[in-house]
Design an enzyme around this catalytic site. Structure first.
Site, PDB file in Angstrom:
ATOM      1  N   TYR A  97      39.715  75.858  34.511  1.00  0.00           N
ATOM      2  CA  TYR A  97      38.381  76.234  34.011  1.00  0.00           C
ATOM      3  C   TYR A  97      38.068  77.581  34.611  1.00  0.00           C
ATOM      4  O   TYR A  97      37.983  77.719  35.832  1.00  0.00           O
ATOM      5  CB  TYR A  97      37.355  75.193  34.459  1.00  0.00           C
ATOM      6  N   TYR A 116      31.988  64.303  33.094  1.00  0.00           N
ATOM      7  CA  TYR A 116      31.182  65.369  33.690  1.00  0.00           C
ATOM      8  C   TYR A 116      30.608  64.945  35.051  1.00  0.00           C
ATOM      9  O   TYR A 116      30.270  65.794  35.866  1.00  0.00           O
ATOM     10  CB  TYR A 116      30.020  65.750  32.766  1.00  0.00           C
TER      11      TYR A 116
HETATM   12  C1  LIG Z   1      30.972  72.190  28.305  1.00  0.00           C
HETATM   13  S1  LIG Z   1      30.243  72.044  26.750  1.00  0.00           S
HETATM   14  C2  LIG Z   1      31.498  71.355  25.779  1.00  0.00           C
HETATM   15  C3  LIG Z   1      31.690  72.152  24.524  1.00  0.00           C
HETATM   16  C4  LIG Z   1      30.595  71.992  23.527  1.00  0.00           C
HETATM   17  N1  LIG Z   1      30.790  70.789  22.748  1.00  0.00           N
HETATM   18  C5  LIG Z   1      30.460  73.191  22.638  1.00  0.00           C
HETATM   19  O1  LIG Z   1      30.465  73.062  21.418  1.00  0.00           O
HETATM   20  O2  LIG Z   1      30.334  74.305  23.171  1.00  0.00           O
HETATM   21  C6  LIG Z   1      29.112  70.744  27.032  1.00  0.00           C
HETATM   22  C7  LIG Z   1      28.186  70.468  25.874  1.00  0.00           C
HETATM   23  O3  LIG Z   1      28.862  69.703  24.868  1.00  0.00           O
HETATM   24  C8  LIG Z   1      28.054  68.635  24.402  1.00  0.00           C
HETATM   25  N2  LIG Z   1      28.682  67.364  24.803  1.00  0.00           N
HETATM   26  C9  LIG Z   1      29.806  67.240  25.506  1.00  0.00           C
HETATM   27  N3  LIG Z   1      30.124  65.955  25.658  1.00  0.00           N
HETATM   28  C10 LIG Z   1      29.173  65.221  25.038  1.00  0.00           C
HETATM   29  C11 LIG Z   1      28.932  63.832  24.878  1.00  0.00           C
HETATM   30  N4  LIG Z   1      29.757  62.907  25.357  1.00  0.00           N
HETATM   31  N5  LIG Z   1      27.822  63.465  24.207  1.00  0.00           N
HETATM   32  C12 LIG Z   1      26.979  64.377  23.698  1.00  0.00           C
HETATM   33  N6  LIG Z   1      27.152  65.707  23.823  1.00  0.00           N
HETATM   34  C13 LIG Z   1      28.241  66.130  24.482  1.00  0.00           C
HETATM   35  C14 LIG Z   1      26.707  68.814  25.054  1.00  0.00           C
HETATM   36  O4  LIG Z   1      25.929  69.580  24.188  1.00  0.00           O
HETATM   37  C15 LIG Z   1      27.021  69.610  26.291  1.00  0.00           C
HETATM   38  O5  LIG Z   1      25.935  70.412  26.680  1.00  0.00           O
END
Ligand SMILES: C[S@@+](CC[C@H](N)C(=O)[O-])C[C@H]1O[C@@H](n2cnc3c(N)ncnc32)[C@H](O)[C@@H]1O
Length: 587
Positions: free
Chosen positions: A444, A545
């Site tokens: 990361y 997370y």
């Molecule tokens: C590190 S980012 C992962 C990449 C993200 N999905 C993107 O499109 O940029 C983390 C974000 O992804 C979404 N996310 C990741 N895991 C999730 C889960 N299990 N349920 C709901 N939202 C999730 C949330 O919006 C979170 O703030």
């Protein structure tokens, strides 16, 4: 000196060729404040941008606005993308409410002080009608290096398919202003009075391929009160206009950027969107202001007996003697078996010294083992996979050679990754090849910032920011100077690599581990993802997370029930990982 844009062009010349001549000029990203609205004009999509003026908000009364086709916005497509996303979000039914303060750093995080998200960027639109500033002073400032209102905007183009002015006061107001203006602008009136004005409150200039603006109070300059943008008629018109040209350009731009990242592709089988263009691909940490890190030359390497060709000719081999293993996990089973007294002493010392316990002469565990697959150089040992013990790899100053088995993460990603659109959690990541348990995936990366800066960003950006922040707090407690306030944080939101797209799961198939090349640096180390299961090709990669340990099922359901019943968790973000043992709350 900026050049006027076709200041003397005739209507005939300007209606077609003029438009294409303009497209060789572009708007610089740094000059844009935001995209306000879009429309269809001459069958082409156009976007209304608010120009960035120092000390002036995008929605201020006198801000400068102008319409541009996508070709002219190719350097600032991320603003168009933000505008399109904003529209989609405001249309989306049943959107999850995100609120509440807090910093919840990702795995290994410590509890940094909470901060409110009160200043999160507001996307709220102003819905009031256009209003022209009737008190426009009559100044003749259309000099030779600036354009007249006609030249500066798209006044020369044909009538817009959806004419925003037809239902607003702007067109009328603009034509009222023209008789006061110079002969040149009066002439424009007869040609263009039915036209939609395209630059408001200012004049466009061109210089070295770029558009620029100049404020103007010239009476013929179209005026608009920026506080009322976009008005309802603009919004209604925009709702009927596609954003296809913009989406195509955004996808192409994302493709272009991603080409710089090796073994990475992206796909979207859900809609026409691309991941954010407001993102810089990096392959290693970028250190922010106030971050100090010893140069690689200063890393302490291993001494005798380690050498390039010892043991099986692959480098460090002797778990008792290799000094590179100074802080590696002690092989407790072996000491316990052979020397109970020494074992007791070791346990006591470890309690005091944590990961920095003196384990000289004790048998250690190598982090990596040879894998059963010829394709995979080595995999992480079960002990490290399960314990999350820091992994120390050999560095530039070690005596062992490049094929030493303690060099895995430092060689970088080997596996091909795909960024893909999920149905419900934005973008995610999968690997095109099967992964085996213990296999290294990628690190990361992001901007390494101070804790203070990280808090500032959470306040500025809002709570969602937290999911891109990793506190480098693994060694808190191992040094008196290192605490929740002094440890650094990695922010991968705007600068990062593919792992920044990995989603959370309560039953993950990957985990992040601490990998250090400089055993004396407790503040900067790598965050490396390894597979904790065998993962078939095409399966979404996920990690927890909160980095929680697996608990007995009975305890799991009890804890989940309590968490969901807790009123403090009412506004927490729901988890959509879909795992059978989903905790229900993302953070
Ligand atoms: C590190 S980012 C992962 C990449 C993200 N999905 C993107 O499109 O940029 C983390 C974000 O992804 C979404 N996310 C990741 N895991 C999730 C889960 N299990 N349920 C709901 N939202 C999730 C949330 O919006 C979170 O703030």
């Amino acid at each position: 000196m900026p050049t006027p844009i076709a200041a003397t062009s005739s209507l005939a010349a300007s209606s077609g060729s003029h438009a294409s001549a303009r497209t060789t000029y572009r708007v610089r990203a740094k000059d844009v404040s935001k995209v306000i609205c879009h429309r269809l004009h001459n069958g082409r999509e156009e976007y209304l941008i608010a120009w960035r003026v120092a000390g002036q908000a995008a929605n201020s009364r006198d801000a400068i606005y102008s319409w541009h086709c996508i070709g002219e916005l190719s350097s600032c497509l991320h603003y168009v993308q933000t505008y399109i996303e904003g529209r989609t979000k405001s249309k989306a039914p049943g959107e999850v409410k995100r609120s509440g303060p807090g910093f919840v750093a990702l795995p290994t995080s410590s509890s940094r002080s909470s901060s409110t998200s009160a200043n999160a960027i507001s996307r709220k639109r102003k819905l009031s009608q256009f209003a022209r500033d009737a008190n426009t002073p009559s100044l003749d400032e259309a000099g030779s290096d600036v354009t007249t209102p006609r030249d500066s905007g798209y006044l020369s183009r044909e009538q817009s398919v959806i004419s925003i002015s037809s239902s607003s006061s702007v067109s009328e107001a603009a034509t009222q202003a023209i008789p006061k203006a110079s002969a040149k602008t009066v002439a424009i009136k007869t040609e263009d009075q039915a036209q939609v004005p395209c630059v408001y409150n200012g004049l466009l200039q061109k210089k070295e391929g770029w558009f620029m603006t100049k404020k103007s109070s010239h009476p013929a300059v179209h005026r608009i009160d920026g506080r009322k943008l976009p008005d309802q008629s603009m919004i209604a018109a925009a709702a009927r206009v596609p954003v296809t040209e913009a989406e195509d350009a955004i996808r192409l731009a994302f493709n272009r950027n991603l080409q710089k990242v090796k073994r990475t592709r992206w796909e979207n089988k859900v809609d026409k969107t691309a991941p954010s263009l407001d993102f810089t691909w990096i392959s290693e940490f970028v250190f922010g202001e106030g971050i100090y890190r010893p140069d690689v030359d200063a890393h302490e390497g291993c001494d005798e007996p380690c050498k390039a060709n010892m043991g099986q000719n692959i480098g460090c081999e002797y778990p008792r003697l290799c000094t590179c293993l100074e802080f590696a996990a002690v092989d407790e089973n072996r000491i316990q078996l052979n020397d109970t007294e020494r074992y007791k002493q070791f346990l006591k010392e470890r309690e005091d010294d944590g990961y920095l316990v003196n384990s000289e002469g004790l048998p250690k565990r190598f982090p990596y083992q040879k894998s059963s697959s010829p394709k995979i150089p080595s995999t992480l040992q079960k002990f490290y996979l399960d314990s999350r013990y820091p992994i120390y790899e050999c560095n530039l100053n070690c005596n062992c050679g490049p094929i030493c088995k303690s060099r895995v993460v430092q060689k970088g990603r080997r596996v091909p990754l795909v960024i893909f659109k999920t149905a419900d959690r934005g973008w995610g990541v999968y690997c095109d090849e099967e992964l085996v348990r213990g296999e290294f995936i990628d690190t990361y990366v992001g901007e390494v910032i101070t804790g203070e800066e990280s808090d500032r960003r959470v306040v500025q950006m809002g709570e969602a920011k937290q999911s891109y922040l990793y506190a480098l707090d693994k060694f808190i407690g191992d040094s008196p100077d290192l605490n929740a306030d002094t440890c650094y944080v990695v922010d991968g939101q705007y600068k990062g690599g593919p792992t920044r797209f990995i989603n959370h799961s309560c039953e993950p198939n990957c985990r992040q581990y601490t990998v250090s090349y400089n055993k004396h640096d407790l503040k900067v180390y790598d965050l490396a993802f390894f597979a904790i299961d065998n993962i078939p090709a095409g399966t979404e990669l996920t990690f927890d997370y909160q980095d929680e340990d697996v608990v007995e099922e009975e305890e799991f359901w009890k804890t989940k029930e309590e968490a969901l019943a807790d009123p403090d968790n009412k506004d927490k973000r729901p988890c959509q990982c879909g795992a059978r043992l989903c905790r229900g709350i993302l953070w």
